[in-house]
Design a protein around this motif. Structure first.
Motif, PDB file in Angstrom:
ATOM      1  N   MET A 161       0.843  -1.183   0.000  1.00 19.07           N
ATOM      2  CA  MET A 161       0.000   0.000   0.000  1.00 19.07           C
ATOM      3  C   MET A 161       0.883   1.240   0.000  1.00 19.07           C
ATOM      4  O   MET A 161       1.779   1.366   0.819  1.00 19.07           O
ATOM      5  CB  MET A 161      -0.890  -0.010   1.248  1.00 19.07           C
ATOM      6  N   LYS A 162       0.602   2.132  -0.921  1.00 24.17           N
ATOM      7  CA  LYS A 162       1.332   3.399  -0.987  1.00 24.17           C
ATOM      8  C   LYS A 162       0.518   4.479  -0.281  1.00 24.17           C
ATOM      9  O   LYS A 162      -0.679   4.621  -0.541  1.00 24.17           O
ATOM     10  CB  LYS A 162       1.594   3.788  -2.440  1.00 24.17           C
ATOM     11  N   ILE A 163       1.162   5.223   0.597  1.00 21.02           N
ATOM     12  CA  ILE A 163       0.503   6.299   1.326  1.00 21.02           C
ATOM     13  C   ILE A 163       0.788   7.609   0.604  1.00 21.02           C
ATOM     14  O   ILE A 163       1.938   7.928   0.300  1.00 21.02           O
ATOM     15  CB  ILE A 163       0.995   6.356   2.786  1.00 21.02           C
ATOM     16  N   LEU A 164      -0.276   8.351   0.315  1.00 26.44           N
ATOM     17  CA  LEU A 164      -0.170   9.616  -0.409  1.00 26.44           C
ATOM     18  C   LEU A 164      -0.761  10.744   0.422  1.00 26.44           C
ATOM     19  O   LEU A 164      -1.727  10.540   1.149  1.00 26.44           O
ATOM     20  CB  LEU A 164      -0.988   9.556  -1.705  1.00 26.44           C
ATOM     21  N   LYS A 165      -0.208  11.917   0.274  1.00 26.95           N
ATOM     22  CA  LYS A 165      -0.848  13.124   0.786  1.00 26.95           C
ATOM     23  C   LYS A 165      -1.783  13.639  -0.317  1.00 26.95           C
ATOM     24  O   LYS A 165      -1.582  13.365  -1.498  1.00 26.95           O
ATOM     25  CB  LYS A 165       0.194  14.187   1.142  1.00 26.95           C
ATOM     26  N   LYS A 166      -2.768  14.409   0.063  1.00 32.91           N
ATOM     27  CA  LYS A 166      -3.728  14.972  -0.885  1.00 32.91           C
ATOM     28  C   LYS A 166      -3.011  15.679  -2.033  1.00 32.91           C
ATOM     29  O   LYS A 166      -3.343  15.476  -3.208  1.00 32.91           O
ATOM     30  CB  LYS A 166      -4.656  15.947  -0.153  1.00 32.91           C
ATOM     31  N   GLU A 167      -2.014  16.490  -1.708  1.00 34.22           N
ATOM     32  CA  GLU A 167      -1.302  17.274  -2.722  1.00 34.22           C
ATOM     33  C   GLU A 167      -0.599  16.376  -3.733  1.00 34.22           C
ATOM     34  O   GLU A 167      -0.624  16.646  -4.934  1.00 34.22           O
ATOM     35  CB  GLU A 167      -0.285  18.214  -2.047  1.00 34.22           C
ATOM     36  N   GLU A 168       0.026  15.297  -3.249  1.00 34.67           N
ATOM     37  CA  GLU A 168       0.706  14.343  -4.149  1.00 34.67           C
ATOM     38  C   GLU A 168      -0.293  13.717  -5.111  1.00 34.67           C
ATOM     39  O   GLU A 168      -0.031  13.577  -6.300  1.00 34.67           O
ATOM     40  CB  GLU A 168       1.348  13.201  -3.352  1.00 34.67           C
ATOM     41  N   PHE A 169      -1.430  13.319  -4.566  1.00 27.41           N
ATOM     42  CA  PHE A 169      -2.469  12.682  -5.358  1.00 27.41           C
ATOM     43  C   PHE A 169      -2.974  13.641  -6.440  1.00 27.41           C
ATOM     44  O   PHE A 169      -3.064  13.280  -7.617  1.00 27.41           O
ATOM     45  CB  PHE A 169      -3.607  12.240  -4.436  1.00 27.41           C
ATOM     46  N   LEU A 170      -3.278  14.871  -6.050  1.00 26.66           N
ATOM     47  CA  LEU A 170      -3.834  15.842  -6.998  1.00 26.66           C
ATOM     48  C   LEU A 170      -2.813  16.288  -8.037  1.00 26.66           C
ATOM     49  O   LEU A 170      -3.175  16.568  -9.181  1.00 26.66           O
ATOM     50  CB  LEU A 170      -4.392  17.055  -6.247  1.00 26.66           C
ATOM     51  N   GLU A 171      -1.527  16.337  -7.664  1.00 22.67           N
ATOM     52  CA  GLU A 171      -0.479  16.731  -8.621  1.00 22.67           C
ATOM     53  C   GLU A 171      -0.350  15.751  -9.776  1.00 22.67           C
ATOM     54  O   GLU A 171       0.030  16.130 -10.873  1.00 22.67           O
ATOM     55  CB  GLU A 171       0.884  16.827  -7.911  1.00 22.67           C
ATOM     56  N   ASP A 172      -0.645  14.486  -9.522  1.00 20.98           N
ATOM     57  CA  ASP A 172      -0.469  13.448 -10.535  1.00 20.98           C
ATOM     58  C   ASP A 172      -1.803  12.769 -10.841  1.00 20.98           C
ATOM     59  O   ASP A 172      -1.874  11.559 -11.027  1.00 20.98           O
ATOM     60  CB  ASP A 172       0.569  12.431 -10.041  1.00 20.98           C
ATOM     61  N   LEU A 173      -2.876  13.563 -10.901  1.00 25.29           N
ATOM     62  CA  LEU A 173      -4.223  13.028 -11.027  1.00 25.29           C
ATOM     63  C   LEU A 173      -4.421  12.164 -12.267  1.00 25.29           C
ATOM     64  O   LEU A 173      -5.084  11.130 -12.199  1.00 25.29           O
ATOM     65  CB  LEU A 173      -5.236  14.179 -11.008  1.00 25.29           C
ATOM     66  N   GLU A 174      -3.832  12.543 -13.395  1.00 28.66           N
ATOM     67  CA  GLU A 174      -3.996  11.728 -14.611  1.00 28.66           C
ATOM     68  C   GLU A 174      -3.439  10.320 -14.405  1.00 28.66           C
ATOM     69  O   GLU A 174      -4.042   9.341 -14.858  1.00 28.66           O
ATOM     70  CB  GLU A 174      -3.342  12.405 -15.817  1.00 28.66           C
TER      71      GLU A 174
END
Length: 191
Positions: free
Chosen positions: A1-14
């Motif tokens: 399982m990879k843990i992401l912060k909201k910003e990381e997720f949104l930066e690479d949304l595609e």
């Protein structure tokens, strides 16, 4: 399982949309509690969540892209319109499904009814951009408490989920469930 912060997720949304398409399993925040979900049209992914939760008998709800999706895919009446107008919000609306191909039958076992959410939080905007419904259910093994933070996560769930979008401790409670079938209105769960 990879843990992401909201910003990381949104930066690479595609990239993460591609992961949605591949049936990856996500834990994400809502306006109430953390949800576990996937693209609600992918049978194998939804079944994997059922296996993770050890929950075979109860239907899952979906976060829908927008209110237009509800109108297009469900039977709407005066009562349901009133509740749809309250979205986004901490409600799960159980509405009669018109288009059975809108979600895999692993979501609701081919039932006429579907639990619909549009949470009042940023993840709803992600689903809106994605354009397809996203399975949503509490993050827990059936019968156990739902989680409020990453450290509450059961090891079995952790081993079987692809991504956890960590937004810290969530203070909410599960959504109010309103059943809107046959022109009737019934509060199934009020929180």
């Amino acid at each position: 399982m990879k843990i992401l912060k909201k910003e990381e997720f949104l930066e690479d949304l595609e990239f993460y949309f591609e992961e949605f398409i591949k049936g990856r399993i996500f834990i994400y925040p809502t306006d109430t509690i953390y949800g576990i979900g996937c693209d609600a049209t992918i049978e194998e992914a939804v079944q994997k969540i059922r296996n993770i939760k050890k929950r075979d008998e109860k239907p899952f709800s979906v976060i829908v892209p927008n209110k237009e999706w509800i109108i297009k895919n469900c039977f709407i009446n005066e009562n349901s319109e009133k509740w749809i107008d309250k979205l986004p919000g901490a409600y799960t609306l159980i509405i009669e499904l018109r288009n059975w191909e809108a979600v895999t039958n692993k979501i609701n076992f081919g039932s006429d009814n579907l639990g619909i959410r549009i949470p009042a939080n940023w993840f709803s905007e992600v689903v809106k951009k994605y354009g397809k419904p996203f399975a949503t259910t509490s993050v827990n093994i059936a019968g156990e408490p739902y989680i409020k933070q990453l450290s509450d996560l059961n090891e079995n769930i952790k081993e079987n989920v692809d991504y956890f979008i960590d937004c810290g401790y969530l203070t909410g409670t599960p959504s109010t469930i309103v059943k809107l079938i046959n022109g009737r209105e019934e509060i199934v769960r009020r929180v």
